[in-house]
Design an enzyme around this catalytic site. Sequence first.
Site, mmCIF file in Angstrom:
data_model
loop_
_atom_site.group_PDB
_atom_site.id
_atom_site.type_symbol
_atom_site.label_atom_id
_atom_site.label_comp_id
_atom_site.label_asym_id
_atom_site.label_seq_id
_atom_site.Cartn_x
_atom_site.Cartn_y
_atom_site.Cartn_z
ATOM 1 N N GLU A 91 -2.102 -11.942 13.401
ATOM 2 C CA GLU A 91 -2.562 -10.558 13.560
ATOM 3 C C GLU A 91 -4.074 -10.507 13.396
ATOM 4 O O GLU A 91 -4.615 -10.950 12.378
ATOM 5 C CB GLU A 91 -1.895 -9.638 12.533
ATOM 6 C CG GLU A 91 -2.336 -8.177 12.649
ATOM 7 C CD GLU A 91 -1.688 -7.280 11.613
ATOM 8 O OE1 GLU A 91 -2.221 -6.176 11.369
ATOM 9 O OE2 GLU A 91 -0.655 -7.681 11.023
ATOM 10 N N ASP A 95 -8.288 -9.157 4.292
ATOM 11 C CA ASP A 95 -8.045 -7.965 5.113
ATOM 12 C C ASP A 95 -9.101 -7.794 6.195
ATOM 13 O O ASP A 95 -9.973 -6.927 6.079
ATOM 14 C CB ASP A 95 -8.001 -6.726 4.213
ATOM 15 C CG ASP A 95 -7.568 -5.464 4.956
ATOM 16 O OD1 ASP A 95 -7.061 -5.576 6.074
ATOM 17 O OD2 ASP A 95 -7.742 -4.371 4.395
ATOM 18 N N GLU A 104 -12.712 -1.836 11.688
ATOM 19 C CA GLU A 104 -12.654 -1.203 10.376
ATOM 20 C C GLU A 104 -13.729 -1.744 9.437
ATOM 21 O O GLU A 104 -14.331 -0.994 8.673
ATOM 22 C CB GLU A 104 -11.264 -1.422 9.776
ATOM 23 C CG GLU A 104 -11.083 -0.902 8.380
ATOM 24 C CD GLU A 104 -9.698 -1.197 7.837
ATOM 25 O OE1 GLU A 104 -9.469 -0.884 6.657
ATOM 26 O OE2 GLU A 104 -8.846 -1.737 8.580
ATOM 27 N N GLU A 108 0.819 -1.222 0.000
ATOM 28 C CA GLU A 108 0.000 0.000 0.000
ATOM 29 C C GLU A 108 0.849 1.267 0.000
ATOM 30 O O GLU A 108 0.584 2.221 0.717
ATOM 31 C CB GLU A 108 -0.957 -0.016 1.193
ATOM 32 C CG GLU A 108 -1.920 -1.183 1.152
ATOM 33 C CD GLU A 108 -2.934 -1.172 2.275
ATOM 34 O OE1 GLU A 108 -4.071 -1.608 2.049
ATOM 35 O OE2 GLU A 108 -2.569 -0.739 3.387
#
Length: 699
Positions: free
Chosen positions: A392, A370, A398, A296
């Site tokens: 993770e 994601d 989000e 990104e």
Amino acid sequence: MRTTVLVIFCCLGWTIRAEDGYRLWLRYDRIQDVTLRDAYARQLGTLSLSPGIDTTDVQVGAALKELRTGLDGLLGIDLAPASAPPGNTGLQLTLLPSGRDSSVGEEGYRIHNADGRLTLAARDGSGLLYGTFHLLRLLQTGQVLEGIDLVENPAYDLRILNHWDNLDGTVERGYAGFSIFNWHTLPEVIDQRYVDYARACASVGINATVVTNVNANSLIFRKDYLRKAAALADVFRAYGIKLYLTARFSSPVELGGLETADPLDPAVIAWWRAKADEIYTLIPDFGGFLVKANSEGQPGPNEYGRSHAEGANVLADALAPHGGTVMWRAFVYDSDPDADRAAQAYEEFVPLDGKFRDNVLLQVKNGPIDFQPREPFSPIFGAVPQTPVLLEVQLTKEYLGQGTHLSGLAPLFEEVLRADTYRAGAGTTVASTLSGIAGVANVGTARNWTGHPFNQADWYAFGRLAWDPGLSSREIYEEWAAMTFSDPGVHATVVEMLLRSREFVVDYMTPLGLHHLMATGHHYGPGPWVDDLHRPEWNPAYYHRADSAGIGFDRTASGSNALAQYAPEVRATIGDPRTCPPELLLWFHHLPWDYEMPDGTTLWNSLARRYEAGVAGVRWMAEEWAGMAGSIDPVRHREVTQYLRIQLREAEWWRDASLAYFQSLNGLPLPVGVPEPPHSVDYYKSLDYPYAPGIRPRW
């Protein structure tokens, strides 16, 4: 300050107090069951310390302070260490010498009751601290101490929070205010929040924190900012928490004035070594670096023709003399925009297994895309046996309502931890392949830390599962509810809301394996129609591939073949749509709208009913919560009520916008019981939210 509300339930023996949520689950209010309180007081009324306990040790000091605070609040007793308790009663803290009680490891502890003497034994100050919080948790949840004999050791050495906090105080994907870390006033101003944050982390076994964003800023390595970081490390040390920082790969250029950040360049190697030496001079127990590279837009080794292993190793070599580690994120998908995004991290990192230094850990998101409301586990787990791996997960929501939706995440965490990779045969769960767990933090300057009061449960659940991945979501939520709400009559309902809520969110956002349907950029609200962005994998339409004939992403051999990255046993089940779990069906298969589901309904009808079920679930939560109005303090009851109104409105929006869009493609009627969208798909497309939370700053 707590104020007593006029509504007092004398017959029940408890008082409803106004709560602002700041104390989290560490409320330590007086136990109202007099018989139980008196029994605890008799058992814990005195304290003795065994020889060898150094009360000047900061972690021992923190444990003793917590004991006094907790027992004063819960029992009304002032506990002070004595040379020896009278008779055989009382609490004794003991440091275990080498060779004694091999069942207790580093950071572990034993709580043992024999002949009226309750002993808390550990090998180090951190073990005494964790044991203290466990003992207080037993009291808060009303557990029996007589005859207790438990041994606790953490499953993983590294249990770490990742803060996506920027140096200017903003938080990327932050939905609970600004950053709690005020870099402007550090190192002189030590906010009490820093201490209470460390207490909360330690209370659930979290032992490390990264206080800066993975989209990193080289400024953190400047001398004055390192002094600020050192001040935080000084606070955290008493609670057994090591401080880590994110490292921007281009720091040798941006901060060091070099012409290159090539990891094989001698000047770059020397710069990182000198920087590590400087950091450890200020922070002797510094944990190390977290790195996001070649992802990104973040700089990385690929720009110089080097691999991720070569990039990670230069930092690892700099940290190694000091005992530091590098956590290198595997979140990459820039290498081939035409490839299946779900397959790219595996393709990038699995060939590098065995090429990383021993002090490099590969940090892998729970799923291959994601942080979606539901994903299959990442195929990297178990596929890199020579490389330590961190799981993770994301606490900040989000993709699950951005902090306003009630969505308990313990079931999501439990789902991935217990998933069987079959990499070394049946029973090779994701949990068994890990060296630690990292969680993207959900805290901010909101008075209650997390915005939505129920989001505190995600912080709590993350810590408890990072310590013991064998715990069930129900066990964890039962603890949290008992420690967070005073009236035992509400605990069962609170637990059920938390256990069921995530599935409701999945149903009204991404049912049957759909994924990444959120509007682009800010990820607020539905956007399944978006298909005009210049990178294919940034478009929600890329992930559902719906047209007039069908819907879903084919990841079998007839499609992208990303399924081939999983073990044969996984492929055998998921590869056939008839045996694929329904919750992952459209993740791996593109199917016609009239495909027959196991219950005999068509795929389209099943999908539509899932959307409606999600909305109905939110209505159920709102009704259950409304029914507890007299049993929960009015401040928190009002807050959650308001958030549930938002969640219901947005759940209906997700259902209506998504079904309107898919209907515009297939022209099919909705099944009985699913309402028609009140607006056309063009209306939903026209909605614009330029100030939606989570939009990344464009500087």
